[in-house]
Write an enzyme that holds these catalytic residues in place. Structure first.
Site, PDB file in Angstrom:
ATOM      1  N   HIS A  95       0.810  -1.223   0.000  1.00 23.52           N
ATOM      2  CA  HIS A  95       0.000   0.000   0.000  1.00 23.52           C
ATOM      3  C   HIS A  95       0.839   1.267   0.000  1.00 23.52           C
ATOM      4  O   HIS A  95       0.401   2.307  -0.479  1.00 23.52           O
ATOM      5  CB  HIS A  95      -1.021  -0.040   1.136  1.00 23.52           C
ATOM      6  CG  HIS A  95      -2.166  -0.934   0.793  1.00 23.52           C
ATOM      7  ND1 HIS A  95      -2.281  -2.204   1.283  1.00 23.52           N
ATOM      8  CD2 HIS A  95      -3.203  -0.762  -0.062  1.00 23.52           C
ATOM      9  CE1 HIS A  95      -3.363  -2.770   0.761  1.00 23.52           C
ATOM     10  NE2 HIS A  95      -3.945  -1.915  -0.048  1.00 23.52           N
ATOM     11  N   GLU A 113     -11.597 -10.303  -4.819  1.00 27.82           N
ATOM     12  CA  GLU A 113     -10.142 -10.267  -4.603  1.00 27.82           C
ATOM     13  C   GLU A 113      -9.632 -11.460  -3.806  1.00 27.82           C
ATOM     14  O   GLU A 113      -8.471 -11.479  -3.390  1.00 27.82           O
ATOM     15  CB  GLU A 113      -9.732  -8.941  -3.946  1.00 27.82           C
ATOM     16  CG  GLU A 113     -10.479  -8.593  -2.682  1.00 27.82           C
ATOM     17  CD  GLU A 113     -10.065  -7.232  -2.100  1.00 27.82           C
ATOM     18  OE1 GLU A 113      -9.019  -6.689  -2.477  1.00 27.82           O
ATOM     19  OE2 GLU A 113     -10.808  -6.725  -1.247  1.00 27.82           O
ATOM     20  N   ASP A 158      -4.800  -8.063  -4.365  1.00 28.76           N
ATOM     21  CA  ASP A 158      -5.007  -9.137  -3.399  1.00 28.76           C
ATOM     22  C   ASP A 158      -5.269 -10.461  -4.090  1.00 28.76           C
ATOM     23  O   ASP A 158      -4.841 -11.504  -3.605  1.00 28.76           O
ATOM     24  CB  ASP A 158      -6.168  -8.785  -2.454  1.00 28.76           C
ATOM     25  CG  ASP A 158      -5.692  -7.867  -1.358  1.00 28.76           C
ATOM     26  OD1 ASP A 158      -4.626  -8.152  -0.779  1.00 28.76           O
ATOM     27  OD2 ASP A 158      -6.359  -6.856  -1.097  1.00 28.76           O
ATOM     28  N   CYS A 176      -9.896  -2.864 -10.412  1.00 27.75           N
ATOM     29  CA  CYS A 176      -9.335  -1.692  -9.728  1.00 27.75           C
ATOM     30  C   CYS A 176      -7.965  -1.977  -9.115  1.00 27.75           C
ATOM     31  O   CYS A 176      -7.394  -1.128  -8.455  1.00 27.75           O
ATOM     32  CB  CYS A 176     -10.302  -1.165  -8.667  1.00 27.75           C
ATOM     33  SG  CYS A 176     -10.595  -2.330  -7.339  1.00 27.75           S
TER      34      CYS A 176
HETATM   35  C1  PEP Z   1      -6.765  -4.846  -4.696  1.00 27.42           C
HETATM   36  O1  PEP Z   1      -6.604  -5.672  -3.808  1.00 27.42           O
HETATM   37  O2  PEP Z   1      -6.494  -5.051  -5.884  1.00 27.42           O
HETATM   38  C2  PEP Z   1      -7.282  -3.509  -4.370  1.00 27.42           C
HETATM   39  C3  PEP Z   1      -7.578  -2.653  -5.314  1.00 27.42           C
HETATM   40  O3  PEP Z   1      -7.415  -3.169  -3.074  1.00 27.42           O
HETATM   41  P1  PEP Z   1      -6.180  -2.810  -2.113  1.00 27.42           P
HETATM   42  O4  PEP Z   1      -4.964  -2.592  -2.980  1.00 27.42           O
HETATM   43  O5  PEP Z   1      -6.538  -1.590  -1.356  1.00 27.42           O
HETATM   44  O6  PEP Z   1      -6.044  -4.018  -1.250  1.00 27.42           O
HETATM   45 MG    MG Z   2      -7.484  -5.419  -1.893  1.00 26.91          MG
END
Ligand code: PEP
Ligand code: MG
Length: 631
Positions: free
Chosen positions: A236, A478, A502, A549
């Site tokens: 992140h 995910e 994820d 996403c």
């Molecule tokens: C993902 O897991 O692809 C996602 C968009 O959520 P995050 O990166 O916040 O876990």
């Molecule tokens: Mg995620």
């Protein structure tokens, strides 16, 4: 411990501290500026390190070391005659630490007001608690342990008791105790206090590790780049850097040891390279590279007003991933057609306390209003994993990514979940808001979350708040479990958004933040390709909208596959929008569909990558030379 004691303690120190607090803070600031930007005495050799490219861009600037605050506590048995001296050291350390906390408190009061500074009252109370102070002295005397080890022993005993407690208020004190423990141990070990954890002049942050909450708290205008020893491309911290448009390289292994505050550092987020103490010729080489990159970016930005349309006229939605509300401007500048993922947890982890319904409502409302009639997908709190709020996560988990995260957290902290939902629903009358639940692995979670939404709607109606009754509810796909039952889940939601970050981590069993195994984190592994197709097909069979996403959406090579699989929309870091758009405008849907068919027959990631590479050379590069779509 009573407030009388605190008043007494504060009275004792007030006279000296009240006069000197402002001075001390100013001195600390001056010292920090010197620390952070002092030019090293002797010029050292140029050092180059390759890591993982986490956010694009190149900068040349001064390095600012962000210290880690974890210390190894040595345990030694001391001689009989040293015991009282060790007790004195401990008592003096308590006085020094009190002074330190008081200074920070004063500084916080000046900067952010009394409410924010109040947390330090609790820290002062802990420092004065006899169970802790007398307990430590008893351990020094009875077990003949050095002060740091004795203090650590007592704190460990106390915090173990806290972990068992049900009472929320007392559980919160656990965090405070850990914070005080860190300060006292650091002072006992004579470690330099990293009085300033943030640069005061523009600098590149160099750290062994950076938590997402650390990253969110740096002042964007003073942060040139990030370079860290740990971390992967989809950690992140890396994602946050990307969405803020700050160049970043992670997974550099031992860079932190090689840099001194004030060293000249080149961070090249395009190739994942960091150069420390570059020679004049290296600086010139990079200056040319920076100019080339700038030119390319400007060229790409000319596409802002154009649609993401293929040569055979298929249009795709390109929407933005937002981590912080202020990034909404950035998203609009890059031509985002909406927000496909608003990661609300940063609003929670970048502060010391739980945001209220009103705080959240104002924030969601501001984003929705700014986006006007463009849709905004607000993801409910995906806290946990590497996104930790110190006031909510009291005891560390052994496997946080597999732990109390996302919807699991929200369904057990229904109070926090409902407050957030109330705020989102209230904001829904100010724009086109959708709600999305993260980390779904079971149908029951979806049903429960929907039921809580219904409860919130009933309560808002009872309380006479205005809200949109028909806010669409969707989920992140995910986890491999969600993919496997996507056909069932699709019956209960209005949209899917595939979280590839994820999904890859859980499918490949590869921690997304672990640099050592980053080569095994493969977006184009055949299992991922199949899962993507399976999810998109399951969603479309039920007639629901399917977007992506995860960070795959910002990688032009992956986008070719997503297009070929007929994904409806891609949500990505705003600054990646122009390049992805250029890729889409250079190909036809039919070419991409054929690419997917070929790729589905291949057995290894290497073969799939080679096939995509060949496709790019044949179609994308050629088309760029011809200018791409004319629409
Ligand atoms: C993902 O897991 O692809 C996602 C968009 O959520 P995050 O990166 O916040 O876990
Ligand atoms: Mg995620």
């Amino acid at each position: 411990m009573t407030s009388d004691k605190l008043s007494k303690l504060r009275k004792e120190t007030k006279e000296t501290l009240a006069q000197s607090a402002r001075e001390s803070v100013e001195k600390a600031a001056e010292q920090a500026a010197r620390d952070s930007l002092a030019v090293p005495m002797a010029r050292r050799e140029e050092v180059r390190r390759r890591g993982i490219s986490a956010a694009p861009g190149i900068v040349i600037g001064r390095g600012f070391l962000k210290d880690s605050e974890f210390f190894h506590v040595p345990r030694t048995v001391i001689d009989e005659e040293r015991i009282e001296a060790e007790v004195d050291v401990f008592e003096q350390t308590l006085i020094d630490t009190r002074k330190e906390i008081d200074e920070i408190k004063t500084h916080m009061e000046e900067q952010l007001g009394e409410d924010h500074a109040r947390i330090f009252d609790a820290h002062l109370l802990i420092l004065d608690d006899e169970v802790i102070t007398d307990g430590t002295i008893a351990v020094i005397r009875e077990q003949r342990l050095n002060a740091a080890a004795a203090f650590d022993t007592v704190i460990t005993r106390i915090t173990a008791m806290f972990a068992e407690m049900e009472d929320e208020y007392l559980k919160d004190r656990y965090i405070d105790i850990k914070d005080v423990e860190r300060r006292v141990i650091r002072n006992l070990l004579g470690k330099k206090r990293s009085s300033v954890q943030k640069p005061r002049e523009p600098a590149s942050i160099v750290a062994h590790d950076l938590s997402p909450s650390d990253t969110a708290q740096f002042d964007r205008s003073l942060t040139l780049a990030f370079a860290t020893d740990l971390g992967g491309r989809t950690s992140h911290t890396a994602i946050l850097a990307r969405s803020q448009g700050v160049p970043a390289v992670v997974g550099l292994e031992n860079l932190f040891e090689l840099v001194e505050n004030g060293d000249t550092v080149i961070v090249d987020g395009n190739t994942g390279t960091v150069v420390v103490n570059p020679t004049q010729s290296t600086i010139e080489e990079y200056e040319e590279e920076i100019a080339r990159f700038k030119e390319l970016e400007e060229q790409l930005l000319t596409l802002t007003g154009f649609p993401a349309v293929t040569l055979d006229d298929k249009r795709y939605g390109l929407v933005a991933n937002l981590d912080l509300p202020e990034e909404v401007e950035h998203a609009l500048d890059y031509g985002a057609q909406g927000v496909g993922l608003f990661r609300t947890e940063y609003f929670f982890i970048s502060r010391q306390y739980l945001p209220s319904e009103e705080d959240q409502y104002q924030m969601y409302r501001a984003v929705a209003e700014r986006m006007g009639d463009r849709p905004v997908v607000i993801r409910t709190l995906d806290i946990g994993g590497d996104k930790i709020a110190s006031y909510l996560h009291r005891s560390p988990e052994l496997n946080p990514f597999m732990g109390w995260r996302g919807i699991r957290f929200c369904l057990t902290r229904k109070d926090i979940f409902k407050t957030q939902l109330r705020a989102i629903y209230r904001a829904s009358v100010h724009g086109r808001i959708r709600i999305m639940f993260p980390m779904i692995s079971r149908l029951e979670e979806v049903l429960q979350a929907k039921e809580i939404c219904a409860e919130v709607r009933r309560e808002l109606a009872r309380d006479r708040f205005k809200f949109d009754e028909n806010v669409e509810l969707g989920i992140m796909v995910e986890t491999p479990a969600a993919v496997a039952v996507a056909d069932t889940l699709a019956k209960h939601v209005s949209f899917f958004s595939i979280g590839t970050n994820d999904l890859v981590q859980y499918t490949m069993a590869v921690d997304r933040g672990n640099a050592r195994i980053a080569h095994l984190y493969q977006n184009h592994h055949p299992a991922i390709i199949r899962f993507l197709r399976q999810t998109i097909t399951a969603g479309h069979k039920r007639g629901i909208h399917v977007s992506v996403c995860g960070e795959m959406g910002g990688d032009p090579a992956s986008v070719l596959l997503l297009i070929g699989m007929q994904v409806d929309e891609i949500s990505l870091s705003p600054n990646m929008i122009p390049e992805v758009k250029r890729t889409i405008r250079s190909v036809t849907f039919d070419q991409c569909r054929a690419l997917v068919r070929r790729v589905m027959r291949l057995g290894t990631t290497a073969e799939i990558d080679a096939e995509i590479e060949e496709f790019i050379a044949r179609h994308v590069r050629n088309s760029h030379d011809n200018g791409g779509s004319t629409k």
